[in-house]
Design a protein around this motif. Structure first.
Motif, PDB file in Angstrom:
ATOM      1  N   LEU A 261      -3.162  11.742  14.981  1.00 10.43           N
ATOM      2  CA  LEU A 261      -2.055  11.701  14.166  1.00 10.43           C
ATOM      3  C   LEU A 261      -0.492  13.358  15.488  1.00 10.43           C
ATOM      4  O   LEU A 261      -0.036  12.878  15.478  1.00 10.43           O
ATOM      5  N   LYS A 265       2.637  12.526  17.439  1.00  7.51           N
ATOM      6  CA  LYS A 265       3.717  12.597  17.012  1.00  7.51           C
ATOM      7  C   LYS A 265       4.492  13.756  17.897  1.00  7.51           C
ATOM      8  O   LYS A 265       5.839  14.683  17.819  1.00  7.51           O
ATOM      9  N   GLY A 293      -0.558  17.160   6.297  1.00  8.20           N
ATOM     10  CA  GLY A 293      -0.058  15.743   6.719  1.00  8.20           C
ATOM     11  C   GLY A 293       1.118  15.364   5.919  1.00  8.20           C
ATOM     12  O   GLY A 293       1.418  14.670   6.326  1.00  8.20           O
ATOM     13  N   ASN A 294       1.495  15.945   5.265  1.00  6.79           N
ATOM     14  CA  ASN A 294       3.141  15.633   4.388  1.00  6.79           C
ATOM     15  C   ASN A 294       3.837  16.220   5.399  1.00  6.79           C
ATOM     16  O   ASN A 294       4.877  16.064   5.550  1.00  6.79           O
ATOM     17  N   LYS A 297       4.175  13.727   8.361  1.00  4.84           N
ATOM     18  CA  LYS A 297       4.113  12.711   7.527  1.00  4.84           C
ATOM     19  C   LYS A 297       6.030  12.599   7.291  1.00  4.84           C
ATOM     20  O   LYS A 297       6.934  11.281   7.904  1.00  4.84           O
ATOM     21  N   TYR A 362       8.396   5.876   3.865  1.00  4.86           N
ATOM     22  CA  TYR A 362       7.753   6.953   3.733  1.00  4.86           C
ATOM     23  C   TYR A 362       6.178   6.590   2.987  1.00  4.86           C
ATOM     24  O   TYR A 362       6.693   6.539   1.659  1.00  4.86           O
ATOM     25  N   GLU A 363       5.168   6.889   3.200  1.00  4.58           N
ATOM     26  CA  GLU A 363       4.189   5.891   2.304  1.00  4.58           C
ATOM     27  C   GLU A 363       3.594   6.994   1.768  1.00  4.58           C
ATOM     28  O   GLU A 363       3.359   7.923   2.746  1.00  4.58           O
ATOM     29  N   GLY A 364       3.087   6.403   1.181  1.00  5.20           N
ATOM     30  CA  GLY A 364       2.087   7.467  -0.309  1.00  5.20           C
ATOM     31  C   GLY A 364       2.453   6.965  -1.526  1.00  5.20           C
ATOM     32  O   GLY A 364       2.604   6.348  -2.073  1.00  5.20           O
TER      33      GLY A 364
END
Length: 405
Positions: A261, A265, A293-294, A297, A362-364
């Motif tokens: 990731l 990015k 991770g946040n 994201k 934003y998946e979560g």
């Protein structure tokens, strides 16, 4: 009141007049027998007694008084014009008298002595009252303490019982969560597999069908993530022994997990030296994983996401504590340049299932930061955040270097 005892009435009258001139209340008796009867009925603070009397003389009366529990402490002054030899004076003191005065009496000296004994009598009464009050107070406090100890004992037994019951239920809940997560994950995996097979075999040319399938797969993935996060959250209640943990190693493991990731990015990760602390490594790994991770994201549309992890030793367990090389706490900050959030929602972001962003974009699951807070709390630490919309966010963690129960 004072009692004057003398078989000669003229002596009684003269002494009584002298004492009354000084506002001293006086009672009289003309024989030892009469004196004893009055003493048994009335409380006197001082007795002035003639030695030589018919019947019971002064020595005999005082000897009787000293043998009685109620009268033994009444002070007696002997007056005598005849028995002035040393042997009689010694006998007077031996029988229990407080003074022995020979006649003719120096009235000024006698008045001074009488006032002194009256003052002593008043002080003794005050002390007795205070002693009685103190005894009652001690008794009341002892009864209250005994009652409190009984209540504390009962409450302690109740709390121990409730704690044991709670631990049992907590253990059962963890087992239930594990079974449920396993049973839920299995059908979700099958749904994902069969949906992909349908897509590959039967929907290669149906664009609308492929879109529906992709949405179904994403929904299943979100459900799987939610189950995994809930299981992780429930496991935080279990007791695990802390150990010496090099946070640099923990951080590198997390960054290694995010390699793909980070590369996709084009993110820049900056780190400083982190301390070694007493902790549960797997749990702090989860904290770093959720925060980094946040940050990845919610990087938004920035060309180069920048995430910086810094640490410093501080003096006290406080977000604004000054830096101290020998401090007993560390302050770790994870900063990014992503979309940020409005600080008016700060009290919501660490609550389970609370999310400030559109989950379509934003998946979560809204559990990650709740997990991070629970872990930091279990380590006797603090966590907060600072942010502005569109200007990134900083998550600040305070942790003790040594684990405290």
């Amino acid at each position: 009141m004072i009692l004057i005892v003398d078989d000669i009435r003229a002596n009684i009258i003269a002494l009584k007049k002298t004492l009354e001139l000084h506002d001293i209340e006086v009672d009289t008796a003309e024989s030892g027998e009469e004196a004893l009867k009055k003493i048994l009925k009335t409380n006197y603070c001082l007795i002035i007694m003639d030695v030589q009397m018919p019947g019971l003389d002064g020595f005999e009366v005082v000897k009787i008084l000293s043998g009685n529990k109620r009268t033994k402490d009444i002070p007696v002054i002997f007056l005598s014009a005849i028995s002035i030899e040393k042997k009689y004076i010694f006998k007077g003191y031996e029988t229990g008298a407080v003074d022995y005065i020979t006649k003719p009496v120096d009235t000024d000296l006698l008045i001074l002595k009488v006032k002194t004994f009256l003052k002593i009598y008043d002080q003794q009464n005050q002390l007795k009252v205070m002693k009685d009050l103190l005894s009652k107070e001690i008794k009341i406090r002892k009864e209250a303490q005994d009652n409190l100890e009984v209540k504390i004992s009962e409450r302690t037994k109740e709390l121990v019982s409730k704690n044991e019951e709670l631990e049992m239920k907590n253990h059962e809940l963890q087992q239930f969560a594990w079974v449920v997560s396993h049973d839920l994950n299995e059908p979700i995996r099958k749904i994902q597999i069969f949906i992909k097979i349908i897509k590959e075999l039967y929907l290669t040319t149906d664009a609308k069908g492929i879109d529906y399938v992709d949405r179904t797969v994403k929904a299943a993935e979100r459900m799987q993530t939610l189950i995994t996060d809930l299981l992780a959250y429930s496991r935080l209640s279990s007791k695990v022994k802390p150990e010496k943990t090099d946070l640099n190693v923990v951080l590198q493991e997390v960054l290694s997990d995010f390699d793909y990731l980070i590369e996709r990015k084009c993110a820049v990760i900056k780190t400083s030296e982190l301390p070694t602390i007493d902790s549960i490594p797997s749990q702090l790994r989860q904290v770093f994983q959720n925060l980094i991770g946040n940050a990845l994201k919610f990087s938004g549309n920035v060309e180069t996401p920048v995430i910086e992890i810094t640490s410093e030793l501080i003096k006290t367990k406080d977000f604004d504590s000054e830096i101290a090389p020998d401090g007993k706490f560390c302050r770790i900050t994870v900063t990014d340049n992503g979309i940020g959030f409005d600080e008016i929602y700060l009290d919501r972001i660490f609550i389970i299932f609370q999310s400030l962003n559109d989950r379509q974009t934003y998946e979560g699951t809204g559990i990650g930061l709740a997990i991070a807070k629970k872990i930091v709390d279990k380590h006797n630490g603090l966590i907060t955040a600072k942010s502005q919309l569109g200007k990134g966010a900083s998550f600040i963690i305070i942790l003790p270097l040594q684990y405290e129960n």
